[in-house]
Design an enzyme around this catalytic site. Structure first.
Site, PDB file in Angstrom:
ATOM      1  NE  ARG A 262      -0.773  -0.356   4.955  1.00 54.76           N
ATOM      2  CZ  ARG A 262      -1.255  -0.015   6.140  1.00 54.76           C
ATOM      3  NH1 ARG A 262      -2.316   0.747   6.231  1.00 54.76           N
ATOM      4  NH2 ARG A 262      -0.675  -0.432   7.247  1.00 54.76           N
TER       5      ARG A 262
ATOM      6  CD  GLU B  62     -17.273   2.079   1.653  1.00 54.57           C
ATOM      7  OE1 GLU B  62     -18.522   1.976   1.710  1.00 54.57           O
ATOM      8  OE2 GLU B  62     -16.576   2.309   2.655  1.00 54.57           O
TER       9      GLU B  62
ATOM     10  CG  PHE C 293     -15.007  -1.792   2.412  1.00 53.42           C
ATOM     11  CD1 PHE C 293     -15.834  -2.708   3.042  1.00 53.42           C
ATOM     12  CD2 PHE C 293     -14.041  -1.144   3.181  1.00 53.42           C
ATOM     13  CE1 PHE C 293     -15.709  -2.986   4.397  1.00 53.42           C
ATOM     14  CE2 PHE C 293     -13.906  -1.412   4.540  1.00 53.42           C
ATOM     15  CZ  PHE C 293     -14.738  -2.330   5.151  1.00 53.42           C
TER      16      PHE C 293
ATOM     17  CG  HIS D 268      -6.568  -3.222   4.816  1.00 54.59           C
ATOM     18  ND1 HIS D 268      -5.694  -2.190   4.582  1.00 54.59           N
ATOM     19  CD2 HIS D 268      -6.868  -3.168   6.138  1.00 54.59           C
ATOM     20  CE1 HIS D 268      -5.479  -1.534   5.713  1.00 54.59           C
ATOM     21  NE2 HIS D 268      -6.173  -2.103   6.681  1.00 54.59           N
TER      22      HIS D 268
ATOM     23  CG  ASP E 201      -8.487  -4.824  10.980  1.00 55.26           C
ATOM     24  OD1 ASP E 201      -8.464  -4.324  12.117  1.00 55.26           O
ATOM     25  OD2 ASP E 201      -8.027  -4.255   9.973  1.00 55.26           O
TER      26      ASP E 201
ATOM     27  NE  ARG F 151      -3.554  -3.209   8.985  1.00 55.53           N
ATOM     28  CZ  ARG F 151      -2.519  -3.054   9.777  1.00 55.53           C
ATOM     29  NH1 ARG F 151      -1.422  -3.755   9.605  1.00 55.53           N
ATOM     30  NH2 ARG F 151      -2.547  -2.172  10.762  1.00 55.53           N
TER      31      ARG F 151
HETATM   32  C1  LIG Z   1     -18.012  -0.155   4.605  1.00 59.20           C
HETATM   33  C2  LIG Z   1     -16.874   0.313   5.406  1.00 59.20           C
HETATM   34  N1  LIG Z   1     -16.085   1.287   4.937  1.00 59.20           N
HETATM   35  C3  LIG Z   1     -15.020   1.695   5.638  1.00 59.20           C
HETATM   36  C4  LIG Z   1     -14.714   1.118   6.836  1.00 59.20           C
HETATM   37  C5  LIG Z   1     -13.479   1.537   7.589  1.00 59.20           C
HETATM   38  N2  LIG Z   1     -13.836   2.295   8.785  1.00 59.20           N
HETATM   39  C6  LIG Z   1     -13.828   1.737  10.017  1.00 59.20           C
HETATM   40  S1  LIG Z   1     -14.311   2.785  11.204  1.00 59.20           S
HETATM   41  C7  LIG Z   1     -14.527   4.059  10.100  1.00 59.20           C
HETATM   42  C8  LIG Z   1     -14.979   5.406  10.563  1.00 59.20           C
HETATM   43  C9  LIG Z   1     -16.251   5.309  11.313  1.00 59.20           C
HETATM   44  O1  LIG Z   1     -16.678   6.559  11.753  1.00 59.20           O
HETATM   45  P1  LIG Z   1     -17.960   6.649  12.672  1.00 59.20           P
HETATM   46  O2  LIG Z   1     -19.073   5.885  12.071  1.00 59.20           O
HETATM   47  O3  LIG Z   1     -18.209   8.079  12.940  1.00 59.20           O
HETATM   48  O4  LIG Z   1     -17.527   5.843  13.968  1.00 59.20           O
HETATM   49  P2  LIG Z   1     -16.868   6.365  15.330  1.00 59.20           P
HETATM   50  O5  LIG Z   1     -16.540   7.802  15.188  1.00 59.20           O
HETATM   51  O6  LIG Z   1     -17.912   6.161  16.368  1.00 59.20           O
HETATM   52  O7  LIG Z   1     -15.674   5.495  15.581  1.00 59.20           O
HETATM   53  C10 LIG Z   1     -14.222   3.621   8.807  1.00 59.20           C
HETATM   54  C11 LIG Z   1     -14.306   4.463   7.610  1.00 59.20           C
HETATM   55  C12 LIG Z   1     -15.563   0.078   7.305  1.00 59.20           C
HETATM   56  N3  LIG Z   1     -15.333  -0.569   8.451  1.00 59.20           N
HETATM   57  N4  LIG Z   1     -16.641  -0.285   6.582  1.00 59.20           N
END
Ligand SMILES: Cc1ncc(C[n+]2csc(CCOP(=O)(O)OP(=O)(O)O)c2C)c(N)n1
Ligand SMILES: [Mg+2]
Lengths: 315, 278
Positions: A15, A63, A88, A114, A122, A172
Site C-alpha cells: 500500500r 463506497e 469494500f 488490505h 482485524d 496492508r
Molecule cells: C463499509 C466500510 N467502509 C469503511 C470502513 C473503515 N472504517 C472503520 S471505522 C470508520 C470510521 C467510522 O466513523 P464513525 O461511524 O463516525 O464511527 P466512530 O466515530 O464512532 O468510531 C471507517 C471508515 C468500514 N469498516 N466499513
C-alpha cells in the site's frame, strides 16, 4: 533478472507503493484524481491529498457512491483512482463497478489496500479473500496484485497509462522487497523469476516471496522449479502458463480463496489444454479470523514448507 | 434482574471504559475512540434496559443488540464480559487467534453477539429485520442498534431507515453516536452530516437529541421510549465526545484506531479511576 537475497532486503507494505507512486502520477498528470472513502490515512493517499488537494475527493464512508462518482468523472476525461480496502472496493462496489465502470468500459482504477489475509488482526470481516475472483469475472476488468514495493509501483503506473477498468490490490502488512528498483513489468505478462524443468510454481502478490524461498529449497533438493510472478491474473499470461504445462507439474500459490483466484485461472488453461497437473495452494474456502498474519497463512497451508511438499508430491 | 441506579450505572460505564481500553492496550490494536464515546449508552442498555440472559444467550425472547459500527467491538465485549456472557479473563485475548473477541463482532464466535458486523452501514438493516421478525411473531422483544455518525454516510443506513418506518417498527431503537469524528477527519470536513436528528425525523422516526454522556438523560430517554408504542421506530441522537474519559484521546481523530503505549495506558487508567469530567 536479478533476484535479491530475501534475508537482506527490507520489508514494505505494498500500500506504501501505491501511496508513493500516485503522488508521482498526480504531479505529472492533473487528470489523475484520488477518490477516497474515509480511509485515506490507511490507504496511504494522505500525501497525495496534501500535495494536490484539487485532485483529491473524499466521499466519506460511501463506497458505492465513490464508484459511481468515479465513473462520472471518467466520462469527463479524468482518471480516477478509487481508494479503499479490498473487501469494500471489490464487493461493496461490485455492482457499481460492473454496471457503471466495466459495462460502459470507463477508465476507472480501483486501488485497494488490505488485500487477502493481510489485515490479519482485524478479523474475517476485513480480510478480502474473494475480491480478485469476483472482479476477474466481470468483462473489461483487469486484475493485478504486485509482489513487492517496486513491482507494485511499476504496475500502478502502467495501470494509469492504459485505458479501462483496473483493480489493483495491495497488502496492508509488510512484505519483503524482492525486485531491484530498475526491474520492468508489463501488465498481462508474467515475470519469470526462475527457469526450471521439473515443476512450475505460479504465485502472485504477497505469496511470491514464499514461492521464491520454496524454489530455492527445491533446488537444494535437486528439484528444478520454474517460478512465475503472475501479477496480472486477468488477462492472464496464457503463453507463460502454456510453458508451465510443458513442464507438466504446476503449483499455484495465492493469498486468496482457492476458488476463482490465480489457481482457478491457471487451471482453466490447463483443463482446456487437456494436459498438465495443477495443485492449488491458497485460502481453503474458509473465512479468515483474527490472528497474526503468519498464523493465518499457516492455517491455510500457504507456507514455504507446504509449497515444497506439494511440489515434491507431484513429481 | 434489578435495574441499576443511575449512580451504579455511572460506575459501570467507567468500568466498561477501563476494560475496553485495557483490551485495546493488551492487543496493541483496536478502536478506543468510538468505544469510549459509546460507553455510557451501551452501559445503560446492557445493565438496565435490555432483557438478555447470559446463561442463555440465544434465548428467543431476548432483546437484540446490533453494533452496526462494529469496529467499537471492545465496548460491547467489555459489556458482555462484565455481564457474564464470556469469562472476564478473556478480555486479555482481544484479536488473538481463537478468541471470541475477534477484531469485529462475530456472532459465530462470541456469545451475546446477535449478528456479525464490521463493514459499516449494514448492521441497521439487520436490526430492522430482527425487529420485523419480532413483529411477525408477535414477540415482545426490542432491538437496539448503535450506528456511527460517519457510518450514516452509507446509503444503506437510509434504506434501512425507510423500511423501519414503513413496517412501523416501534420495537426498534437506534442510537446514533454523534461524536463528530471519523477516520480522515471531522465529519464536517470529510462529509458533512448536517443534522442527523432532523434527517431521521424526516424519514418518520420518533427522534430525540440528548447528551450521550449524561446517564440521567440516557435513562430518562429509555424510559420514555419504552412507553411509546406508537408505530414509530425511535432514533436517539447522542451528542458525544470521541475518546470520552481519557483526556488525551478526547476529540482527537488519531485515536480512532490506535492502541495506547504503556505510559499512555497508565495515564488512561488513572484518569478513568477519577470518573468522567463534565
Ligand atoms: C463499509 C466500510 N467502509 C469503511 C470502513 C473503515 N472504517 C472503520 S471505522 C470508520 C470510521 C467510522 O466513523 P464513525 O461511524 O463516525 O464511527 P466512530 O466515530 O464512532 O468510531 C471507517 C471508515 C468500514 N469498516 N466499513
Ligand atoms: Mg464518529
Amino acid at each position: 533478472m536479478t533476484v535479491l537475497d530475501l534475508k537482506a532486503t527490507e520489508q514494505i507494505a505494498t500500500r506504501e507503493a501505491f501511496g508513493d507512486e500516485i503522488v508521482e502520477l498526480g504531479r505529472n498528470n492533473k487528470n489523475i484524481l484520488v477518490v477516497d472513502a474515509d480511509i485515506g490515512s490507511s490507504c496511504k493517499t494522505t500525501k497525495f491529498m496534501n500535495e494536490f488537494p484539487k485532485q483529491h475527493i473524499n466521499v466519506g464512508i460511501a463506497e458505492q457512491n465513490a464508484a459511481g462518482l468515479a465513473a462520472g468523472l471518467a466520462t469527463t476525461g479524468k482518471i480516477p483512482f478509487v481508494s479503499t480496502y479490498a473487501v469494500f472496493g471489490s464487493l461493496r462496489m461490485a455492482e457499481q463497478i460492473r454496471q457503471e465502470i466495466c459495462y460502459p468500459n470507463l477508465n476507472v482504477k480501483i486501488a485497494c489496500s488490505h488485500g487477502g489475509l493481510t489485515p490479519a488482526n482485524d478479523g474475517g470481516s476485513h480480510q478480502a479473500i474473494e475480491d480478485m475472483g469476483v472482479l476477474r469475472t466481470i468483462p473489461n476488468m483487469t486484475v493485478i496484485m504486485g509482489a513487492d514495493y517496486y513491482s507494485t509501483r511499476k504496475l500502478v503506473k502502467q495501470a494509469s497509462e492504459m485505458h479501462g477498468a483496473v483493480y489493483l490490490r495491495f497488502t496492508r502488512d509488510k512484505v519483503p522487497v524482492i525486485y531491484d528498483e530498475n526491474e520492468t513489468f508489463e501488465i498481462g505478462k508474467a515475470k519469470q523469476l526462475r527457469n526450471g524443468k521439473d515443476v512450475a510454481l505460479i504465485a502472485n502478490g504477497d505469496t511470491v516471496h514464499l514461492a521464491l524461498q520454496a524454489a530455492e529449497i527445491l533446488e537444494s533438493k535437486g528439484v528444478s522449479a520454474q517460478l512465475l510472478d503472475m501479477h496480472t491474473i486477468k488477462p492472464i499470461d496464457k503463453e507463460a502458463v502454456l510453458e508451465c504445462i510443458e513442464i507438466g507439474n504446476i503449483v499455484t500459490v495465492e493469498d486468496h480463496n482457492i476458488i476463482n483466484g490465480l489457481g482457478s485461472a491457471v487451471s482453466e488453461i490447463v483443463a482446456e489444454q487437456g494436459k498438465g497437473k495443477v495443485r492449488r495452494i491458497g485460502v481453503q474456502d474458509r473465512f479468515g479470523e483474527s490472528a497474526p498474519y503468519d498464523k493465518l497463512l499457516e492455517i491455510n497451508g500457504i507456507t514455504v514448507e507446504n509449497i515444497v511438499n506439494t511440489a515434491e508430491e507431484m513429481l | 434482574m434489578d435495574s441499576m441506579t443511575v449512580e451504579r450505572l455511572k460506575e459501570k460505564a467507567i468500568q466498561l471504559r477501563e476494560t475496553a481500553v485495557t483490551m485495546v492496550y493488551k492487543a496493541q490494536s483496536g478502536h478506543p475512540g468510538g468505544s469510549l464515546s459509546a460507553a455510557d449508552f451501551v452501559t445503560a442498555l446492557y445493565f438496565k434496559e435490555m432483557n438478555v440472559n447470559p446463561e442463555d444467550p440465544n434465548w428467543a425472547e431476548r432483546d437484540r443488540f446490533v453494533l452496526s459500527k462494529g469496529h467499537v467491538a471492545p465496548i460491547q465485549y467489555a459489556a458482555l464480559a462484565h455481564k457474564g456472557f464470556v469469562p472476564l479473563e478473556m478480555i486479555n485475548t482481544l484479536r488473538e487467534y481463537g478468541s471470541p473477541f475477534q477484531g469485529h463482532p462475530d456472532s459465530k464466535k462470541c456469545p451475546g453477539v446477535d449478528i456479525s458486523t464490521g463493514s459499516l452501514g449494514q448492521g441497521l438493516s439487520c436490526a430492522v429485520g430482527m425487529a420485523l421478525g419480532g413483529k411477525l411473531d408477535e414477540k415482545a422483544y426490542r432491538v437496539f442498534a448503535v450506528v456511527g455518525d460517519g457510518e450514516c454516510q452509507e446509503g444503506q443506513i437510509w434504506e434501512a431507515a425507510q423500511s423501519a418506518v414503513k413496517y412501523e417498527l416501534d420495537n426498534l431503537v437506534v442510537f446514533i453516536d454523534d461524536n463528530g469524528l471519523q477516520i480522515d477527519g471531522t465529519t464536517e470536513e470529510v462529509m458533512p452530516n448536517h443534522d442527523l436528528e432532523k434527517k431521521f425525523q424526516a424519514f418518520g422516526f420518533e427522534t430525540k437529541r440528548i447528551d450521550g454522556h449524561s446517564m440521567e438523560e440516557i435513562v430518562d430517554t429509555l424510559d420514555e421510549v419504552r412507553e411509546a408504542k406508537n408505530g414509530k421506530p425511535k432514533c436517539i441522537v447522542c451528542n458525544t465526545v470521541k475518546g470520552k474519559g481519557v483526556s488525551y484521546m478526547e476529540n482527537v481523530v488519531g485515536w480512532h484506531g490506535k492502541a495506547p503505549n504503556e505510559e499512555q495506558y497508565k495515564l488512561a487508567m488513572e484518569e478513568l479511576a477519577g470518573g468522567l469530567h463534565a
